[in-house]
Design an enzyme around this catalytic site. Structure first.
Site, short mmCIF file in Angstrom:
data_model
loop_
_atom_site.label_atom_id
_atom_site.label_comp_id
_atom_site.label_asym_id
_atom_site.label_seq_id
_atom_site.Cartn_x
_atom_site.Cartn_y
_atom_site.Cartn_z
N GLU A 184 1.50 2.49 5.05
CA GLU A 184 0.50 2.14 4.02
C GLU A 184 -0.86 2.05 4.68
OE1 GLU A 184 1.08 -1.43 1.62
OE2 GLU A 184 3.22 -0.99 1.43
N GLU B 263 7.11 -5.29 4.84
CA GLU B 263 6.28 -6.43 5.23
C GLU B 263 7.00 -7.76 5.11
OE1 GLU B 263 2.59 -6.36 3.05
OE2 GLU B 263 1.89 -4.57 4.09
C1 BGP Z 1 0.72 -4.40 0.87
C2 BGP Z 1 1.94 -4.37 0.00
C3 BGP Z 1 1.80 -3.60 -1.27
C4 BGP Z 1 0.41 -3.55 -1.88
C5 BGP Z 1 -0.69 -3.45 -0.83
C6 BGP Z 1 -2.10 -3.62 -1.32
O1 BGP Z 1 0.68 -5.58 1.59
O2 BGP Z 1 3.04 -3.82 0.70
O3 BGP Z 1 2.80 -4.03 -2.14
O4 BGP Z 1 0.26 -4.46 -2.86
O5 BGP Z 1 -0.49 -4.37 0.22
O6 BGP Z 1 -2.46 -4.96 -1.40
P1 BGP Z 1 -2.90 -5.69 -2.72
O7 BGP Z 1 -2.05 -5.10 -3.78
O8 BGP Z 1 -2.62 -7.12 -2.49
O9 BGP Z 1 -4.35 -5.42 -2.90
#
Ligand code: BGP
Length: 457
Positions: free
Chosen positions: A360, A164
């Site tokens: 993800e 990302e």
């Molecule tokens: C994505 C990232 C992760 C993770 C996930 C969940 O954007 O790659 O590192 O953190 O989001 O989001 P969050 O942890 O902000 O709830």
């Protein structure tokens, strides 16, 4: 039964800073997260910092077995740049031993490692020189990438450069969620361009080195839906797409930067400094596969009262609050599975149907202890429903010919999340913060059955 393709990758993703722990031990130097926490712990949810995280530095072997227990066949994590090359130049042998054991243990359990190189964790020594703002970061990253390919190339078949990239750009230079938390559109664009070049030079190193396997990048994708079909709303959606999605998708997959984006940056005095050979390097060093992180769509409308030249992306598009949206109240993100089908079709129709996977997808929920049953298992039916709805859309895209080879959930074991600490939990395994113990949730059992069948009923 909705069957997925043979050899489909089923797994989960995490990152080094969110799962290893030991962030100031074993020869690792600090990243911006470690330093930011040292300076301003109050910024972090309940003062939860990056030092401990889920402690996989010590537990990777048992965790690999836990992956196997639920039939996962693949797992993405990252290497911590600051662990492997604490000063950017000298290899930390303890890190080499750790990562070699870790990756070998995954393989011994039938888990294919997909290894990412940068997950928001800028080394502090480089940040002190300007981080991604300085051109030096491009060479430093290419050196680090090359070092990884040399040291672990015999164990790893699938590499990705960045997770990302838009996130460290916008959170660090536009919206204040990552260090250095400044608000400067022009710097954000320069940081973005250096990130793109760092990626490009890592791909070049991989290709020149004739390593086996393939290399890609992981992008966050939020398909853009305009409020209406008016010319103004459509133009806003187009700009949101150009800035947030096409800015990395086009150069990495097609080898080109959209002319419309270049024109718009020029009109607003936002063009970055570019070296003579950069555009040719981008053209020559395209990726082999793509990872797409999908959580939520982007809904936009035409902005009112804009600055010219623009001082932030809000001068091109405004957020639109769709009244019919379904929302995950803990994370504040809209739930819209249909977008995953649109992503699959976009890749098929606009990006040469490149091989891709969902890198993800998941649902963060707070206070999950509410859902513990009498046997101590979290009954996270909401997570099962969320993933099923997304997988139905993904399956539809695959049936329509999109070249998707896998699905990775975020995440395997509940993990630390940047400023949000452990507030929202995403894992198939619950993490008990008191003693680091892991226990399977209902969604983990569901995932196992799904993988056994390679399909959904
Ligand atoms: C994505 C990232 C992760 C993770 C996930 C969940 O954007 O790659 O590192 O953190 O989001 O989001 P969050 O942890 O902000 O709830």
């Amino acid at each position: 039964m909705k069957k997925f393709p043979e050899y489909f990758l089923w797994g989960a993703a995490t990152s080094a800073p969110q799962s290893e722990g030991h962030s100031s031990l074993n020869g690792k130097s600090p990243s911006t997260w470690d330093k930011w926490y040292e300076k301003n712990p109050e910024k972090f949810q309940k003062n939860q910092g990056p030092e401990h995280t889920s402690n996989m530095y010590e537990t990777y072997a048992e965790d690999a077995k836990r992956m196997r227990d639920i039939q996962m066949n693949s797992f993405r994590t990252s290497i911590a740049w600051t662990r492997l090359l604490p000063d950017g130049k000298t290899v930390n042998q303890e890190a080499v031993t750790f990562y070699r054991h870790y990756f070998s243990e995954l393989q011994a359990n039938g888990i294919k490692p997909i290894i990412n190189l940068f997950h928001f964790d800028m080394p502090w020594w480089l940040m002190e020189k300007g981080g991604w703002e300085t051109r030096e970061s491009v060479d430093a990253f290419a050196f680090y990438a090359n070092t990884c390919f040399d040291l672990f190339g015999d164990l790893i078949e699938e590499w990705t450069t960045f997770n990302e990239p838009m996130v460290h750009i916008e959170c660090g230079y536009l919206y204040g969620y990552h260090y250095p938390a400044i608000h400067d559109f022009k710097k954000a664009i320069q940081v973005g361009f250096h990130t793109l070049m760092a990626h490009t030079m890592a791909v070049k190193a991989f290709k020149n080195g004739n390593y086996s396997g393939r290399i890609g990048i992981i992008l966050n994708v939020s398909p853009c839906y305009p409020k209406s079909q008016s010319a103004e709303d459509l133009a806003a959606a187009r700009m949101a797409d150009l800035l947030n999605t096409k800015s990395f998708l086009d150069p990495t997959v097609l080898g080109t930067i959209p002319q419309e984006l270049i024109d718009c940056l020029a009109e607003n005095d936002l063009l970055p400094k570019v070296n003579e050979k950069d555009i040719e390097e981008i053209k020559q060093n395209k990726i082999d596969f793509l990872g797409m992180n999908y959580y939520q769509p982007r809904r936009v409308q035409a902005p009112i009262n804009v600055n010219k030249p623009a001082v932030s992306p809000a001068d091109f598009y405004d957020h639109y609050d769709w009244p019919n949206k379904k929302i995950n109240p803990y994370r504040g993100w809209e739930i819209y599975p249909e977008a995953l089908y649109d992503v699959a079709m976009m890749i098929k129709n606009e990006y040469n149907n490149i091989a891709w996977y969902v890198s993800e997808n998941g649902m963060g929920v707070a206070d999950e202890e509410r859902f513990l049953d009498k046997n101590g298992m979290i009954q996270d039916d909401y997570r099962i429903e969320f993933m099923e709805e997304h997988l139905i859309q993904l399956h539809k895209g695959i049936e329509a010919g999109s070249n998707c080879f896998g699905y990775h959930a975020w995440t395997f074991i509940d993990c630390w999340s940047w400023l949000n600490g452990y507030k929202n939990r995403y894992g198939f395994y619950r993490l008990d913060l008191e003693n680091d113990q892991r226990s399977l949730k209902k969604s983990g059992l569901w995932y196992k059955e799904l993988i056994d069948r390679n399909g959904l009923d």
